[in-house]
Design an enzyme around this catalytic site. Structure first.
Site, PDB file in Angstrom:
ATOM      1  NE  ARG A  84      22.898  21.594 -63.773  1.00 38.91           N
ATOM      2  CZ  ARG A  84      23.482  21.637 -64.959  1.00 38.91           C
ATOM      3  NH1 ARG A  84      24.802  21.640 -65.048  1.00 38.91           N
ATOM      4  NH2 ARG A  84      22.762  21.709 -66.048  1.00 38.91           N
ATOM      5  CB  SER A 137      17.859  19.396 -66.385  1.00 38.24           C
ATOM      6  OG  SER A 137      18.425  19.865 -67.563  1.00 38.24           O
ATOM      7  CD  GLU A 180      19.763  20.128 -62.252  1.00 37.05           C
ATOM      8  OE1 GLU A 180      20.589  21.010 -62.045  1.00 37.05           O
ATOM      9  OE2 GLU A 180      18.742  20.300 -62.926  1.00 37.05           O
TER      10      GLU A 180
HETATM   11  N1  EPU Z   1      18.971  13.910 -75.974  1.00 37.73           N
HETATM   12  C1  EPU Z   1      17.997  12.982 -76.309  1.00 37.73           C
HETATM   13  N2  EPU Z   1      16.697  13.373 -76.274  1.00 37.73           N
HETATM   14  C2  EPU Z   1      16.320  14.632 -75.952  1.00 37.73           C
HETATM   15  C3  EPU Z   1      17.315  15.596 -75.644  1.00 37.73           C
HETATM   16  C4  EPU Z   1      18.648  15.191 -75.643  1.00 37.73           C
HETATM   17  O1  EPU Z   1      18.294  11.846 -76.633  1.00 37.73           O
HETATM   18  O2  EPU Z   1      15.103  14.887 -75.911  1.00 37.73           O
HETATM   19  C5  EPU Z   1      20.391  13.455 -75.915  1.00 37.73           C
HETATM   20  C6  EPU Z   1      21.149  13.742 -77.181  1.00 37.73           C
HETATM   21  O3  EPU Z   1      22.022  12.676 -77.412  1.00 37.73           O
HETATM   22  C7  EPU Z   1      21.970  14.966 -76.836  1.00 37.73           C
HETATM   23  C8  EPU Z   1      22.252  14.733 -75.370  1.00 37.73           C
HETATM   24  O4  EPU Z   1      21.048  14.100 -74.887  1.00 37.73           O
HETATM   25  O5  EPU Z   1      23.126  15.023 -77.583  1.00 37.73           O
HETATM   26  C9  EPU Z   1      22.549  15.961 -74.571  1.00 37.73           C
HETATM   27  O6  EPU Z   1      21.470  16.860 -74.709  1.00 37.73           O
HETATM   28  P1  EPU Z   1      21.628  18.425 -74.366  1.00 37.73           P
HETATM   29  O7  EPU Z   1      22.840  18.970 -74.990  1.00 37.73           O
HETATM   30  O8  EPU Z   1      20.314  19.081 -74.670  1.00 37.73           O
HETATM   31  O9  EPU Z   1      21.921  18.428 -72.823  1.00 37.73           O
HETATM   32  P2  EPU Z   1      21.405  17.595 -71.575  1.00 37.73           P
HETATM   33  O10 EPU Z   1      22.508  16.717 -71.124  1.00 37.73           O
HETATM   34  O11 EPU Z   1      20.092  16.983 -71.833  1.00 37.73           O
HETATM   35  C10 EPU Z   1      22.412  19.401 -69.965  1.00 37.73           C
HETATM   36  C11 EPU Z   1      21.972  20.197 -68.777  1.00 37.73           C
HETATM   37  C12 EPU Z   1      21.096  21.379 -69.197  1.00 37.73           C
HETATM   38  C13 EPU Z   1      21.920  22.244 -70.140  1.00 37.73           C
HETATM   39  C14 EPU Z   1      22.335  21.391 -71.342  1.00 37.73           C
HETATM   40  C15 EPU Z   1      23.235  22.140 -72.287  1.00 37.73           C
HETATM   41  C16 EPU Z   1      21.893  18.656 -66.912  1.00 37.73           C
HETATM   42  C17 EPU Z   1      21.035  17.943 -65.929  1.00 37.73           C
HETATM   43  N3  EPU Z   1      21.262  19.372 -67.833  1.00 37.73           N
HETATM   44  O12 EPU Z   1      21.235  18.814 -70.517  1.00 37.73           O
HETATM   45  O13 EPU Z   1      20.811  22.133 -68.027  1.00 37.73           O
HETATM   46  O14 EPU Z   1      21.185  23.380 -70.565  1.00 37.73           O
HETATM   47  O15 EPU Z   1      23.084  20.235 -70.869  1.00 37.73           O
HETATM   48  O16 EPU Z   1      24.473  22.307 -71.694  1.00 37.73           O
HETATM   49  O17 EPU Z   1      23.118  18.568 -66.830  1.00 37.73           O
HETATM   50  C18 EPU Z   1      19.248  22.544 -66.274  1.00 37.73           C
HETATM   51  O18 EPU Z   1      20.106  22.157 -65.494  1.00 37.73           O
HETATM   52  O19 EPU Z   1      18.116  22.918 -65.884  1.00 37.73           O
HETATM   53  C19 EPU Z   1      19.525  22.520 -67.709  1.00 37.73           C
HETATM   54  C20 EPU Z   1      18.608  22.829 -68.624  1.00 37.73           C
END
Ligand code: EPU
Length: 344
Positions: free
Chosen positions: A161, A239, A340
């Site tokens: 990012r 995010s 972010e």
């Molecule tokens: N999780 C929780 N609680 C929640 C949601 C997620 O515990 O409410 C944990 C779970 O363990 C899950 C892990 O977080 O396995 C990862 O969750 P997710 O795959 O939804 O991804 P994220 O790391 O929360 C990142 C990006 C998103 C992107 C998703 C999918 C960042 C800051 N965010 O989120 O990007 O869509 O991966 O690749 O890296 C954005 O940047 O605006 C954005 C939405």
């Protein structure tokens, strides 16, 4: 080109905060950009994209610049296709175009809000892919010297990012177009999270060697729709925090807290000497998921997303919620989350 004064910014920030800017300049071409005399505009001058990764912390006293350079032009066709894309094109319009042409590379990045110019600054990412994977070079204008140039992706220092455009080059260049390399070669990326299982469920296990960019795109769109708010319905900037990348020691501390409080295993990804922990998990375990503070809230389906819960949130309310979340994650896990979303 259009120049507006005392502009309401509700349509220019996906948080839908009711803030205003002293001036907004929207231009349609590189030639128009060259005509702008930056010195006479209300200061500071700040370039924005779709406003999907921004938090206005109050009314903006200066000038917002916004690109309406909108074209998608294939410039080279080999085993790959190089497309030149105007900075004002909606990122997802590029994803739709690529899928319609059967080209691989941006299907996992479908439905990310925002515009192509901002995508190249921010290195947007999702589902195991990021913009830097496909960016060949970035075409820019430098207001201070009035020069146009083409910066190869290798010089942009792309990381999670981030890029030089966000760090040492902040405010120096304006992105006019981005050269993106898409592939004709079968190259689906299905390893992240539930992408593979969602594809198999949608198209059948037997079709797993017979995917198309459109199939992956449709599946990613369906996953995003279940987890992330539609900016047209609920204001947010996706995010809000980065996923923290911490030392092994800091990670062990999180594990100890989790064991002591019996809150389950800590999800994590090894990154060499360091470990990435999903911020959403940390926030959820502090009890924030679905909670509100005034008119601001934490999205009930994804704890990483701060929302304008009632549509009436003020910048101060979003900032108060941000602060409360950072403090509780720090108190419980000794990790300091960083936003972010860019604060203006
Ligand atoms: N999780 C929780 N609680 C929640 C949601 C997620 O515990 O409410 C944990 C779970 O363990 C899950 C892990 O977080 O396995 C990862 O969750 P997710 O795959 O939804 O991804 P994220 O790391 O929360 C990142 C990006 C998103 C992107 C998703 C999918 C960042 C800051 N965010 O989120 O990007 O869509 O991966 O690749 O890296 C954005 O940047 O605006 C954005 C939405």
């Amino acid at each position: 080109m259009d120049v507006f004064s005392d502009v309401p910014l509700q349509r220019l920030n996906t948080f839908a905060l009711k803030v205003r800017a002293a001036c907004l300049v929207e231009y349609d071409s590189s030639a128009e950009l060259e005509e702008i005399d930056f010195k006479v505009l209300p200061q500071p001058v700040k370039h924005i994209g779709g406003g999907s990764n921004l938090l206005f912390t109050g009314d903006f006293p200066g000038t917002l610049l916004h690109s309406r350079i909108r074209f998608i032009k294939p410039v080279e066709m080999q085993e790959y296709v190089l497309v030149k894309v105007g900075s004002g094109v909606l990122w997802d319009d590029l994803c739709a175009w690529a899928a319609d042409h059967g080209l691989w590379g941006v299907e996992n990045l479908s439905l990310i809000p925002g515009e192509v110019g901002a995508a190249a600054v921010q290195n947007i990412g999702a589902y195991g892919a990021e913009a830097a994977d496909v960016i060949e070079s970035v075409e820019v204008y430098e207001p201070a010297t009035k020069a146009f140039s083409v910066i190869p992706a290798a010089d942009c220092a792309y990381g999670y990012r981030t890029s030089r455009f966000k760090e040492q080059w902040k405010g120096k260049y304006i992105v006019t177009s981005v050269n993106i390399k898409l592939s004709k070669e079968y190259s689906p990326r299905t390893e992240y999270g539930n992408v593979r299982s969602a594809l198999a469920e949608r198209y059948g296990e037997l079709e797993m060697d017979n995917l198309t960019p459109s199939r992956v795109r449709e599946t990613v769109i369906a996953i995003r729709r279940t987890k992330l708010p539609d900016p047209k319905e609920v204001g947010s900037a996706g995010s809000f925090f980065r996923n923290p990348i911490v030392s092994k020691e800091a990670y062990r501390h999180v594990e100890e807290v989790a064991a002591r409080e019996a809150i389950g295993d800590v999800p994590h990804y090894n990154m060499g000497d360091q470990i990435k922990i999903p911020a959403a998990w940390l926030i959820e375990k502090c009890g924030w998921k679905g909670k509100t503070l005034g008119n601001a809230g934490v999205y009930p389906k994804q704890a990483l997303v701060i929302i304008n819960a009632t549509g009436e949130a003020t910048p101060a309310e979003i900032l108060a919620l941000e602060k409360a979340i950072v403090e509780s994650v720090r108190n419980k896990f000794a990790i300091t989350l960083t936003p972010e979303v860019e604060h203006i």
